[in-house]
Design an enzyme around this catalytic site. Structure first.
Site, PDB file in Angstrom:
ATOM      1  CE  LYS A 213      -3.498   2.424   2.755  1.00  0.00           C
ATOM      2  NZ  LYS A 213      -4.609   2.211   3.678  1.00  0.00           N
ATOM      3  CD  GLU A 219       9.158  -5.868   7.655  1.00  0.00           C
ATOM      4  OE1 GLU A 219       8.785  -4.850   6.858  1.00  0.00           O
ATOM      5  OE2 GLU A 219       9.034  -6.234   8.700  1.00  0.00           O
ATOM      6  N   GLY A 273      -5.165  -1.615   4.961  1.00  0.00           N
ATOM      7  CA  GLY A 273      -4.302  -2.847   4.317  1.00  0.00           C
ATOM      8  C   GLY A 273      -4.734  -4.208   4.764  1.00  0.00           C
ATOM      9  NE  ARG A 274      -6.708  -3.899  10.705  1.00  0.00           N
ATOM     10  CZ  ARG A 274      -6.268  -2.711  10.936  1.00  0.00           C
ATOM     11  NH1 ARG A 274      -5.036  -2.552  10.325  1.00  0.00           N
ATOM     12  NH2 ARG A 274      -6.799  -1.678  11.540  1.00  0.00           N
ATOM     13  CD  GLU A 360      -2.122  -4.535  11.383  1.00  0.00           C
ATOM     14  OE1 GLU A 360      -1.197  -4.968  11.642  1.00  0.00           O
ATOM     15  OE2 GLU A 360      -2.700  -4.130  10.333  1.00  0.00           O
ATOM     16  CG  HIS A 391      -5.057 -35.673  16.184  1.00  0.00           C
ATOM     17  ND1 HIS A 391      -5.174 -36.812  16.842  1.00  0.00           N
ATOM     18  CD2 HIS A 391      -6.304 -35.863  15.366  1.00  0.00           C
ATOM     19  CE1 HIS A 391      -6.317 -37.478  16.140  1.00  0.00           C
ATOM     20  NE2 HIS A 391      -6.943 -36.743  15.501  1.00  0.00           N
ATOM     21  CE  LYS A 516       5.330  -0.900  10.238  1.00  0.00           C
ATOM     22  NZ  LYS A 516       4.612  -0.282   9.469  1.00  0.00           N
TER      23      LYS A 516
HETATM   24  O1  F6P Z   1       2.026  -4.439   9.864  1.00  0.00           O
HETATM   25  C1  F6P Z   1       1.731  -3.018   9.774  1.00  0.00           C
HETATM   26  C2  F6P Z   1       1.081  -2.704   8.303  1.00  0.00           C
HETATM   27  O2  F6P Z   1       0.989  -1.536   8.142  1.00  0.00           O
HETATM   28  C3  F6P Z   1      -0.146  -3.588   7.984  1.00  0.00           C
HETATM   29  O3  F6P Z   1      -1.409  -2.869   8.449  1.00  0.00           O
HETATM   30  C4  F6P Z   1      -0.250  -3.621   6.328  1.00  0.00           C
HETATM   31  O4  F6P Z   1      -1.085  -4.721   5.973  1.00  0.00           O
HETATM   32  C5  F6P Z   1       1.318  -4.011   6.288  1.00  0.00           C
HETATM   33  O5  F6P Z   1       2.210  -3.250   7.294  1.00  0.00           O
HETATM   34  C6  F6P Z   1       1.751  -3.773   4.796  1.00  0.00           C
HETATM   35  O6  F6P Z   1       1.843  -2.687   4.545  1.00  0.00           O
HETATM   36  P1  F6P Z   1       2.054  -2.186   3.071  1.00  0.00           P
HETATM   37  O7  F6P Z   1       0.998  -2.767   2.169  1.00  0.00           O
HETATM   38  O8  F6P Z   1       2.065  -0.705   2.942  1.00  0.00           O
HETATM   39  O9  F6P Z   1       3.466  -2.728   2.449  1.00  0.00           O
END
Ligand code: F6P
Length: 662
Positions: A213, A219, A273-274, A360, A391, A516
């Site tokens: 987003k 990462e 995002g979620r 979240e 199990h 972060k």
């Molecule tokens: O973990 C925090 C967060 O901002 C989530 O809400 C989001 O889904 C994820 O990081 C990834 O963010 P992006 O889509 O901006 O890479």
């Protein structure tokens, strides 16, 4: 009278608190004996059947919860969400994931602009792109059609699409459409995840979709750069435009990254995002794999629940009832967790997705107005498909802690099997457990029953089940793309209902920021220590000693070729070195594909003059030489050998550390 700031100050909340004692005096064994109660505690929509009779609740509880919903202005809050009001007040954003699956002629405004045409223009673009891609007209840098997709993203840019992909994989219609294709996900910044996600893939036939987003998530961006390097080292820099595309709200950063803006698919800041699986985040990779028509069915399923949620009365509204019951379990009965137990292997990634969606969204410490909450919100979600969970952790939920369970079953299996001579089909065997477990939890087993079964006295306490453990059952008619969309939407709205009742903001996530920012301080330290030998400073004693211990070992990717050579020279007599060197090269050549640590060989694909010369020389070497090679290999490990070979023979500077620090 001004309305109270917090929901827990209302009469309706207090009425429920007062009701807890009466409920705690009941046992589900007795509640279940009342057939009328059980009949009333159900809801149905388009063949999806919810039975919540095994909740520790009565008709009176439901009435009181509905009154609480009124006090919390649930109806108004749902309307505000659907009308695009900026209910995510801390980020000043609308919350409009429902617009992502609305029909073309719907009108949903954000900032006074109908967003539905924009949504459909991106969907049309995805449809067109996925058709070109799937027909083989979209070719890679070497003219080959692309059949593999790696979707790079994390959190909401990963978990929802992974859930849907996993659920579709065994649906016969979807599986037919995906024949000969692969969709993989790369989320973790762990290089092990990189290695796994590209294992046995050839860059020549692979498309990388960078999904973020913000397009700033550390990462995702490092993983994207790593795969970019993987493509460039094999196919050259001009290959990026054919092998990398993106999904983001930040198209400026997409362009700066080097992805052709024509191959970027937009979404909007009003999609959390979620909550983004129905945007290009999920729709693009899933359409590449299964074709747009399958994904459209998924979106239609989600939309059907949106309508049900928006327009059904609360008494028969599946997401509302589920949300209210969760509030009841968490805030009044004091159960902090919820187990998500699909009796369907296809739904194995539902629980991980719901973990993010729920935790979240609702794991908050203050009200939407910033008032500290004297109550706990959210719950600890976890789960595993039945019967695997049985199990694993069911012991605890039967005789240990009380954990309200969601049992999710499907009437018609995606992959039915019936073996002649077996008592039941394989799916019936699975579903026997789906029907049995909720009763085992609710009824338990008394010492009297055990006595009548002549269980030895000393085992009676161990074999007693207290029961009275709440669960609910959700039975889906089948599990095609449509029902998968419905299930997703049910959970999304249920979680929003919980947040609306608790009076929190379920659409921000400030709690992920602190970790972060501390990580970037550590990143800076690691860089300084590794590259410039800077001492560890600015951390507490514990973190400093952990960092020093970590930094004391220099990983291979930072080792200079000179140092590796020095190790080799110390270990082996000089006259063997030449032979070793060439042997290593041969080994390197045979095992380099698709090895990320051999940038020089990957770049020329062993076609360059040096490589050709060495190959032909090696072909003439005697077999005794390879004996030596295998001895050295076991002593040093293949990674050292590969690196040594590259450094010594081709005189290349190590590329991995450069790449990592770009
Ligand atoms: O973990 C925090 C967060 O901002 C989530 O809400 C989001 O889904 C994820 O990081 C990834 O963010 P992006 O889509 O901006 O890479």
């Amino acid at each position: 009278m001004a309305s109270p700031a917090l929901i827990c100050d209302t009469e309706q909340w207090k009425a429920l608190q007062g009701h807890v004692g009466a409920i705690q005096k009941t046992h589900l064994r007795d509640l279940m004996a009342d057939a009328d109660r059980c009949k009333a505690m159900t809801a149905e929509f388009e063949g999806i059947f919810l039975d919540y009779s095994r909740q520790q609740a009565t008709g009176e509880t439901i009435d009181k919860l509905l009154k609480l919903a009124e006090a919390a202005k649930l109806k108004e809050k749902i309307e505000k969400m659907f009308k695009g009001e900026k209910i995510n007040s801390t980020e000043n954003r609308s919350v409009l994931h429902v617009a992502l699956r609305a029909p073309r002629d719907a009108v949903i405004n954000s900032d006074g602009v109908n967003v539905v045409p924009e949504v459909w223009s991106v969907k049309d673009k995805i449809k067109q792109f996925s058709e070109t891609f799937r027909s083989g007209s979209w070719v890679g840098a070497t003219g080959k059609a692309l059949t593999n997709v790696v979707s790079v993203g994390i959190g909401g840019s990963f978990l929802g699409p992974l859930f849907v992909h996993t659920a579709l994989q065994t649906d016969p219609e979807a599986a037919e459409c995906a024949k000969g294709r692969q969709l993989r996900f790369l989320a973790n910044v762990d290089p092990v995840d990189v290695a796994r996600s590209i294992k046995d893939l050839d860059p020549e036939t692979t498309l990388v979709v960078v999904v973020s987003k913000t397009f700033t998530t550390a990462e995702t961006m490092l993983n994207a750069r790593t795969l970019k390097e993987w493509i460039i080292s094999s196919l050259g820099p001009q290959a990026v435009s054919k092998h990398m595309i993106a999904v983001s709200t930040n198209l400026k950063l997409v362009k700066e990254f080097g992805i052709d803006p024509n191959n970027a698919f937009a979404f909007w800041d009003w999609v959390g995002g979620r909550y983004s699986v129905c945007s290009a985040v999920g729709v693009l990779p899933l359409s590449l794999q299964y074709g747009f028509p399958i994904v459209q069915k998924f979106l239609e399923g989600a939309s059907s629940i949106d309508n049900h949620f928006y327009s059904s009365s609360f008494e028969k509204n599946i997401p509302v009832l589920l949300g209210l019951l969760s509030v009841w379990n968490v805030s009044f009965l004091g159960y902090p967790a919820r187990a998500i137990l699909p009796y369907s292997q296809a739904l194995e990634k539902l629980a991980p997705h719901i973990q993010q969606l729920s935790m979240e969204s609702n794991g908050k410490g203050v009200s939407i107005d910033g008032v500290p909450l004297p109550l706990e919100t959210g719950e600890i979600d976890f789960g595993e498909p039945g019967t695997n969970g049985q199990h694993s952790f069911y012991q605890l939920i039967h005789q240990g802690r009380v954990i309200p369970c969601d049992f999710i079953g499907v009437v018609k299996s995606q992959q039915p099997v019936y073996l002649k001579g077996e008592t039941v089909s394989n799916h019936d065997e699975l579903m026997s457990n789906f029907f049995a477990q909720p009763d085992a939890l609710a009824y338990g087993k008394t010492p009297e029953q055990l006595h009548s079964e002549k269980v030895p006295e000393h085992l009676i306490p161990h074999k007693t089940f207290k029961g009275n453990r709440p669960s609910l059952s959700l039975l889906l008619p089948t599990l095609s793309a449509y029902e998968i969309g419905q299930l997703l939407s049910i959970y999304e709205h249920r979680i929003a209902v919980q947040g609306f009742i608790w009076g929190i903001n379920s659409f921000d996530q400030w709690g992920v920021e602190l970790g972060k920012s501390l990580a970037s301080q550590v990143r800076k330290q690691l860089h300084g220590s590794r590259m410039e030998g800077k001492p560890v400073e600015g951390f507490n004693h514990s973190t400093s000693s952990l960092l020093e211990r970590y930094l004391a070992v220099r990983p291979l990717c930072y080792m200079s070729s000179f140092r590796i050579l020095a190790v080799m020279v110390n270990q082996y007599p000089k006259d063997n070195l030449e032979a070793l060197t060439l042997g290593f090269y041969s080994f390197c050549r045979s095992s380099h594909r698709p090895h990320m640590t051999l940038p020089c060989c990957r770049r020329c694909n062993l076609r360059c003059f040096t490589c050709q010369l060495l190959s032909s020389y090696l072909a003439r070497l005697s077999t005794s030489f390879f004996f030596l090679l295998s001895g050295v290999r076991s002593q040093f490990g293949s990674a050292v050998i590969l690196r040594f070979c590259v450094h010594l023979l081709l005189g290349e500077e190590e590329k991995t550390s450069d790449t990592m620090n770009k």
